[in-house]
Design an enzyme around this catalytic site. Structure first.
Site, PDB file in Angstrom:
ATOM      1  N   ILE A 142      49.192   1.066  -6.709  1.00  0.00           N
ATOM      2  CA  ILE A 142      47.825   1.068  -6.187  1.00  0.00           C
ATOM      3  C   ILE A 142      47.582   2.273  -5.299  1.00  0.00           C
ATOM      4  O   ILE A 142      46.530   2.908  -5.365  1.00  0.00           O
ATOM      5  CB  ILE A 142      47.553  -0.236  -5.415  1.00  0.00           C
ATOM      6  CG1 ILE A 142      47.558  -1.438  -6.359  1.00  0.00           C
ATOM      7  CG2 ILE A 142      46.224  -0.154  -4.658  1.00  0.00           C
ATOM      8  CD1 ILE A 142      47.544  -2.780  -5.646  1.00  0.00           C
TER       9      ILE A 142
ATOM     10  N   TYR B  54      55.143 -14.048   1.620  1.00  0.00           N
ATOM     11  CA  TYR B  54      54.174 -13.024   1.246  1.00  0.00           C
ATOM     12  C   TYR B  54      52.755 -13.444   1.631  1.00  0.00           C
ATOM     13  O   TYR B  54      51.987 -12.658   2.201  1.00  0.00           O
ATOM     14  CB  TYR B  54      54.265 -12.763  -0.258  1.00  0.00           C
ATOM     15  CG  TYR B  54      53.322 -11.697  -0.752  1.00  0.00           C
ATOM     16  CD1 TYR B  54      53.582 -10.354  -0.508  1.00  0.00           C
ATOM     17  CD2 TYR B  54      52.185 -12.028  -1.487  1.00  0.00           C
ATOM     18  CE1 TYR B  54      52.726  -9.362  -0.958  1.00  0.00           C
ATOM     19  CE2 TYR B  54      51.323 -11.042  -1.949  1.00  0.00           C
ATOM     20  CZ  TYR B  54      51.605  -9.717  -1.681  1.00  0.00           C
ATOM     21  OH  TYR B  54      50.752  -8.740  -2.137  1.00  0.00           O
TER      22      TYR B  54
ATOM     23  N   LYS C 210      49.941 -11.677   4.206  1.00  0.00           N
ATOM     24  CA  LYS C 210      48.619 -11.243   3.756  1.00  0.00           C
ATOM     25  C   LYS C 210      47.505 -12.034   4.455  1.00  0.00           C
ATOM     26  O   LYS C 210      46.402 -11.512   4.666  1.00  0.00           O
ATOM     27  CB  LYS C 210      48.515 -11.363   2.237  1.00  0.00           C
ATOM     28  CG  LYS C 210      49.424 -10.383   1.505  1.00  0.00           C
ATOM     29  CD  LYS C 210      49.160  -8.929   1.915  1.00  0.00           C
ATOM     30  CE  LYS C 210      50.003  -7.937   1.137  1.00  0.00           C
ATOM     31  NZ  LYS C 210      49.698  -6.530   1.467  1.00  0.00           N
TER      32      LYS C 210
ATOM     33  N   VAL D 131      48.594  -7.471  -9.920  1.00  0.00           N
ATOM     34  CA  VAL D 131      48.313  -6.125 -10.425  1.00  0.00           C
ATOM     35  C   VAL D 131      49.502  -5.620 -11.234  1.00  0.00           C
ATOM     36  O   VAL D 131      50.663  -5.825 -10.860  1.00  0.00           O
ATOM     37  CB  VAL D 131      48.017  -5.162  -9.261  1.00  0.00           C
ATOM     38  CG1 VAL D 131      47.621  -3.792  -9.790  1.00  0.00           C
ATOM     39  CG2 VAL D 131      46.912  -5.730  -8.380  1.00  0.00           C
TER      40      VAL D 131
END
Length: 254
Positions: free
Chosen positions: A21, A148, A152, A181
């Site tokens: 990204i 995770y 976030k 992604v």
């Protein structure tokens, strides 16, 4: 100012910008007129017109030195993209304290350190913007993503707090919430699965579009939030998740 060159004359910094990204974002900002510097643990793959600088977001001295060097080379700073991050798998009991500290240090404190170093530079800009790479894991409960997701979720809350703190300084702060992604990191997870094809199919199926998000699609959302054309947008989380967060489709054939 046109959409194609809305970053003309602006200077941007992208952390974790050597691949995935981050690289897609750096390339897009450069294509739309920005001068772009990339901060990464390994910037050796970064080529012109991008400028590569080595930085470890878990080390405050490293971050401050890299941000200063990048801003000097760029001639200032208008846009900061906090993209550096790492993943983690497992339930709340599957990772020890050391792993919790390691992932929080990168995913949350990495944003803190980089933004803290960049703020004096951003305050001098007429088009200052910060975009944090968050995740749909911040707003949707995903299995085996406890650590995770916690990081976030912190990034989402931090984005809103930063937006409130700095809006009157003319600094906009937003985040993107990607779904799964198709990046090298996801590729490594798939390669390590017992049945990579079945795991990919499962990841694709949980997104209503039926496919993984592309890095370029996330980059497009980051560019939208960072652009001077979005000057009234701050404190916003933009989902780029194939409809995963908001859509509830019937099973195929029903």
């Amino acid at each position: 100012m046109t959409d194609a060159q809305d970053f003309d004359g602006l200077k941007a910094l992208v952390t974790g910008g050597a691949s995935g990204i981050g690289r897609a974002t750096a390339d897009l900002l450069a294509a739309r007129g920005a001068r772009v510097a990339v901060l990464d643990l390994d910037p050796s793959s970064v080529e012109g017109p991008l400028l590569g600088h080595r930085a470890d977001v878990t080390d405050d001295a490293s971050v401050r030195a890299a941000v200063a060097a990048a801003a000097e080379a760029l001639g200032g700073l208008d846009v900061l993209v906090n993209n550096a991050g790492i993943g983690a798998q497992g339930t709340v009991e599957d990772n020890d304290d050391a792993e919790w500290h390691r992932v929080l240090d990168v995913n949350v404190l990495g944003i803190v350190r980089t933004t803290r170093a960049a703020l004096p530079l951003l305050r001098r800009s007429a088009h200052a913007a910060v975009v944090n790479t968050c995740s749909i894991a911040a707003t949707a409960g995903l299995p085996r993503r406890a650590l995770y997701s916690a990081t976030k979720g912190a990034v989402l809350s931090l984005t809103l707090a930063m937006a409130a703190d700095h809006v009157r300084e003319g600094i906009r702060v937003n985040c993107v919430n990607p779904g799964t992604v198709d990046t090298p990191w996801v590729g490594r997870l798939l390669d390590a699965a017992a049945d990579p094809a079945a795991e990919r199919a499962a990841l694709e199926a949980r997104q209503p579009t039926g496919r993984l998000v592309t890095a370029s699609e996330v980059a497009g959302a980051i560019a939208y939030l960072a652009s001077p054309l979005s000057g009234a947008t701050t404190g916003t989380a933009l989902a780029v998740d194939g409809g995963m967060q908001g859509l509830r489709l019937r099973p195929v054939g029903q």
